[in-house]
Design a protein around this motif. Structure first.
Motif, PDB file in Angstrom:
ATOM      1  N   ASN A   5       0.853  -1.181   0.000  1.00 27.69           N
ATOM      2  CA  ASN A   5       0.000   0.000   0.000  1.00 27.69           C
ATOM      3  C   ASN A   5       0.895   1.239   0.000  1.00 27.69           C
ATOM      4  N   PHE A   6       0.880   1.964  -1.120  1.00 30.74           N
ATOM      5  CA  PHE A   6       1.759   3.125  -1.266  1.00 30.74           C
ATOM      6  C   PHE A   6       1.024   4.456  -1.046  1.00 30.74           C
ATOM      7  N   THR A   7      -0.121   4.355  -0.344  1.00 32.55           N
ATOM      8  CA  THR A   7      -0.861   5.566   0.019  1.00 32.55           C
ATOM      9  C   THR A   7      -0.922   5.639   1.542  1.00 32.55           C
ATOM     10  N   PRO A   8      -0.497   6.713   2.179  1.00 29.69           N
ATOM     11  CA  PRO A   8       0.129   7.888   1.571  1.00 29.69           C
ATOM     12  C   PRO A   8       1.513   7.566   1.002  1.00 29.69           C
ATOM     13  N   PHE A   9       1.913   8.323  -0.005  1.00 28.87           N
ATOM     14  CA  PHE A   9       3.202   8.064  -0.654  1.00 28.87           C
ATOM     15  C   PHE A   9       4.342   8.284   0.332  1.00 28.87           C
ATOM     16  N   PRO A  10       5.241   7.299   0.451  1.00 21.85           N
ATOM     17  CA  PRO A  10       6.350   7.434   1.421  1.00 21.85           C
ATOM     18  C   PRO A  10       7.489   8.303   0.878  1.00 21.85           C
ATOM     19  N   ILE A  11       7.683   9.453   1.468  1.00 21.61           N
ATOM     20  CA  ILE A  11       8.839  10.287   1.117  1.00 21.61           C
ATOM     21  C   ILE A  11      10.006   9.811   1.979  1.00 21.61           C
ATOM     22  N   ILE A  12      11.139   9.571   1.341  1.00 21.12           N
ATOM     23  CA  ILE A  12      12.272   8.950   2.033  1.00 21.12           C
ATOM     24  C   ILE A  12      13.470   9.895   2.007  1.00 21.12           C
ATOM     25  N   GLU A  13      14.112  10.036   3.169  1.00 19.90           N
ATOM     26  CA  GLU A  13      15.292  10.891   3.269  1.00 19.90           C
ATOM     27  C   GLU A  13      16.518  10.070   3.602  1.00 19.90           C
ATOM     28  N   THR A  14      17.645  10.455   3.009  1.00 16.87           N
ATOM     29  CA  THR A  14      18.943   9.921   3.429  1.00 16.87           C
ATOM     30  C   THR A  14      19.755  11.128   3.889  1.00 16.87           C
ATOM     31  N   GLU A  15      21.018  10.915   4.123  1.00 16.12           N
ATOM     32  CA  GLU A  15      21.871  12.017   4.579  1.00 16.12           C
ATOM     33  C   GLU A  15      21.832  13.188   3.600  1.00 16.12           C
ATOM     34  N   ARG A  16      21.987  12.888   2.306  1.00 15.35           N
ATOM     35  CA  ARG A  16      22.056  13.962   1.290  1.00 15.35           C
ATOM     36  C   ARG A  16      20.828  14.057   0.392  1.00 15.35           C
ATOM     37  N   LEU A  17      20.018  12.998   0.379  1.00 20.01           N
ATOM     38  CA  LEU A  17      18.994  12.876  -0.659  1.00 20.01           C
ATOM     39  C   LEU A  17      17.577  12.943  -0.123  1.00 20.01           C
ATOM     40  N   LEU A  18      16.701  13.362  -1.007  1.00 18.94           N
ATOM     41  CA  LEU A  18      15.269  13.300  -0.764  1.00 18.94           C
ATOM     42  C   LEU A  18      14.675  12.488  -1.908  1.00 18.94           C
ATOM     43  N   LEU A  19      14.014  11.373  -1.556  1.00 20.99           N
ATOM     44  CA  LEU A  19      13.346  10.546  -2.570  1.00 20.99           C
ATOM     45  C   LEU A  19      11.877  10.913  -2.511  1.00 20.99           C
ATOM     46  N   LYS A  20      11.376  11.479  -3.609  1.00 21.75           N
ATOM     47  CA  LYS A  20      10.032  12.069  -3.594  1.00 21.75           C
ATOM     48  C   LYS A  20       9.180  11.513  -4.731  1.00 21.75           C
ATOM     49  N   ASN A  68      -0.817   0.045  -6.432  1.00 23.56           N
ATOM     50  CA  ASN A  68       0.047  -0.716  -5.505  1.00 23.56           C
ATOM     51  C   ASN A  68       0.790  -1.885  -6.157  1.00 23.56           C
ATOM     52  N   VAL A  69       1.151  -1.738  -7.431  1.00 21.89           N
ATOM     53  CA  VAL A  69       1.896  -2.826  -8.082  1.00 21.89           C
ATOM     54  C   VAL A  69       3.369  -2.484  -8.284  1.00 21.89           C
ATOM     55  N   GLY A  70       3.742  -1.242  -7.997  1.00 25.25           N
ATOM     56  CA  GLY A  70       5.139  -0.847  -8.134  1.00 25.25           C
ATOM     57  C   GLY A  70       5.287   0.570  -7.628  1.00 25.25           C
ATOM     58  N   ILE A  71       6.513   0.959  -7.300  1.00 21.58           N
ATOM     59  CA  ILE A  71       6.712   2.313  -6.771  1.00 21.58           C
ATOM     60  C   ILE A  71       8.062   2.846  -7.226  1.00 21.58           C
ATOM     61  N   ASN A  72       8.049   4.074  -7.695  1.00 21.49           N
ATOM     62  CA  ASN A  72       9.269   4.777  -8.076  1.00 21.49           C
ATOM     63  C   ASN A  72       9.346   6.106  -7.363  1.00 21.49           C
ATOM     64  N   TRP A  73      10.553   6.490  -7.058  1.00 21.91           N
ATOM     65  CA  TRP A  73      10.816   7.794  -6.459  1.00 21.91           C
ATOM     66  C   TRP A  73      11.702   8.595  -7.398  1.00 21.91           C
TER      67      TRP A  73
END
Length: 182
Positions: A5-20, A68-73
């Motif tokens: 389930n990709f709702t709500p869309f998961p925003i992911i942070e790393t040290e330098r990056l934002l995956l949106k 919900n069959v795949g997810i890209n950031w």
């Protein structure tokens, strides 16, 4: 069987990056990625020729998220909203607790450790949040840069399929790397 389930869309942070989430506002960068012979060199898909094709690609990405069959950031640096690349899970196999990871990055950002940083974070997301048991990556055998990223992130070469895929009149080899949840 896993349920994604990709709702709500998961925003992911790393040290330098934002995956949106990728939106139509990213059309120029998606076109840049998908029309560039260097970034598409090992991806057996036709090069994007128009912004319209880039928008279709964004719509396809969005449709997979919504169903919900795949997810890209979209990969961005925290201090700059410009898209540098794409990373995500494709060909998800909920029945096998397995998914395939894939990524691409604009050439001017190669060699800066961006991909390993993003891949490592997505590995954790895959195992911890999605509850995957294994993650695979399928690459061309001559794609040494991608192979290096996968090895750096702990993936192990599982298979080399000879001339297994037919694309544009020729047969291509593919190599499968994988990682098991510890």
């Amino acid at each position: 069987m896993l349920e994604f389930n990709f709702t709500p869309f998961p925003i992911i942070e790393t040290e330098r990056l934002l995956l949106k989430r990728i939106t139509n506002e990213d059309v120029n960068e998606i076109f840049e990625l998908r029309s560039n012979p260097e970034t598409m060199k090992y991806i057996p898909r036709p090069l994007a020729k128009t912004a319209e094709e880039a928008l279709e690609h964004i719509a396809m990405i969005e449709d997979k998220i919504v169903t919900n069959v795949g997810i890209n950031w979209g990969i961005t640096l925290k201090d700059n909203p410009k898209l540098l690349g794409i990373i995500g899970y494709y060909r998800m196999q909920p029945e096998n607790y397995r998914a395939e990871i894939g990524y691409m990055l604009l050439p001017e950002f190669h060699g800066k450790g961006i991909m390993p940083e993003a891949v490592n974070k997505l590995i954790r997301y895959g195992f911890d949040d999605l509850k995957l048991h294994s993650i695979e990556a399928v690459i061309a055998p001559e794609n040494f840069a991608s192979e290096k990223v996968l090895q750096k992130c702990g993936f192990v070469k599982e298979a080399h399929f000879k001339e297994s895929d037919f694309y544009e009149g020729r047969f291509l080899d593919k190599v499968i790397y994988s990682l098991l949840d510890k």
